[in-house]
Design a protein around this motif. Structure first.
Motif, PDB file in Angstrom:
ATOM      1  N   LEU A 229       1.016  -1.110  -0.016  1.00 19.31           N
ATOM      2  CA  LEU A 229       0.068  -0.109  -0.015  1.00 19.31           C
ATOM      3  C   LEU A 229       0.923   1.139   0.210  1.00 19.31           C
ATOM      4  N   GLN A 230       0.720   2.366  -0.956  1.00 16.91           N
ATOM      5  CA  GLN A 230       1.348   3.533  -0.882  1.00 16.91           C
ATOM      6  C   GLN A 230       0.328   4.697  -0.801  1.00 16.91           C
ATOM      7  N   ASP A 231       0.706   5.432   0.110  1.00 12.43           N
ATOM      8  CA  ASP A 231      -0.195   6.706   0.493  1.00 12.43           C
ATOM      9  C   ASP A 231       0.547   7.879   0.148  1.00 12.43           C
TER      10      ASP A 231
ATOM     11  N   THR B  68      -2.485  18.965  -3.047  1.00  9.36           N
ATOM     12  CA  THR B  68      -3.268  19.169  -4.319  1.00  9.36           C
ATOM     13  C   THR B  68      -4.590  17.748  -3.998  1.00  9.36           C
ATOM     14  N   VAL B  69      -3.764  16.668  -4.220  1.00  6.94           N
ATOM     15  CA  VAL B  69      -4.648  15.371  -3.974  1.00  6.94           C
ATOM     16  C   VAL B  69      -3.911  14.368  -3.290  1.00  6.94           C
ATOM     17  N   ARG B  70      -4.684  13.576  -2.648  1.00 11.89           N
ATOM     18  CA  ARG B  70      -3.902  12.409  -1.975  1.00 11.89           C
ATOM     19  C   ARG B  70      -4.181  11.200  -2.894  1.00 11.89           C
ATOM     20  N   ILE B  71      -3.264  10.234  -3.123  1.00 13.00           N
ATOM     21  CA  ILE B  71      -3.308   9.185  -3.905  1.00 13.00           C
ATOM     22  C   ILE B  71      -3.116   8.027  -3.420  1.00 13.00           C
ATOM     23  N   THR B  72      -3.945   7.013  -3.039  1.00 10.92           N
ATOM     24  CA  THR B  72      -3.867   5.903  -2.635  1.00 10.92           C
ATOM     25  C   THR B  72      -3.596   4.759  -3.406  1.00 10.92           C
TER      26      THR B  72
END
Length: 180
Positions: free
Chosen positions: A32-34, A103-107
């Motif tokens: 998992l990458q956050d 800006t945004v969070r990408i999981t």
């Protein structure tokens, strides 16, 4: 260093896994990458990305990295600098102090394979689907466009239904959020 990549939205994930297996490519276990993406305060989506530095903070299993990417030839051919971060909260505040805004969070859940001249990632990105990404590290003198053509040839050779995108994940996630 310069990272050059191609990215494809995968239409048939099972077909992708079968094609990779047939090619003798084994993927790593999922991780998992956050990611928290940041852009300069005076930059907006729709503005040119060329020559503009973007940063991110990534968390993977309690480890944190700071990455700066500056698109050179296009959004997926970037000068890149990356380092480990001991205190992500302090790094976040330093990024803000340097004139960036979140800006945004990408999981995403990422599985990887390292091949002789590239790395391959299969990413299940929350909110936008599954992607196949191929990356190669090249010298600053190398043509990113030519490298992207070579990487695209590899993907085409897999024979998997997939659509190429020239956008990084932050732009794709933001577009998906805006359409809701």
């Amino acid at each position: 260093m310069r990272e050059v990549e191609v990215k494809y939205h995968v239409e048939d994930v099972e077909a992708l896994h079968l094609a990779l297996k047939s090619a003798g490519i084994a993927l790593s276990p999922p991780v998992l990458q956050d990611d928290q993406a940041y852009a300069p305060e005076d930059w907006s989506y729709g503005d040119s990305k060329l020559g503009v530095s973007f940063v991110r903070l990534r968390a993977i299993e309690g480890q944190h990295t700071f990455t700066l990417k500056r698109p050179a030839e296009n959004a997926l051919s970037c000068d890149e600098h990356e380092t480990a971060v001991d205190d992500p909260d302090q790094m976040h505040h330093a990024i803000l102090a340097m004139g960036y805004r979140p800006t945004v969070r990408i999981t995403k859940t990422r599985r990887t394979a390292v091949l002789p001249d590239m790395s391959l990632c299969v990413d299940e990105v929350d909110g936008i689907g599954t992607f196949l990404e191929l990356e190669r590290i090249v010298s600053p003198e190398a043509s990113g466009v030519e490298v992207q053509a070579e990487l695209a040839g590899f993907v085409n050779g897999l024979g998997v239904p997939a659509s190429r995108t020239d956008e990084p994940y932050d732009a794709l996630v933001r577009a998906a959020q805006q359409s809701r």
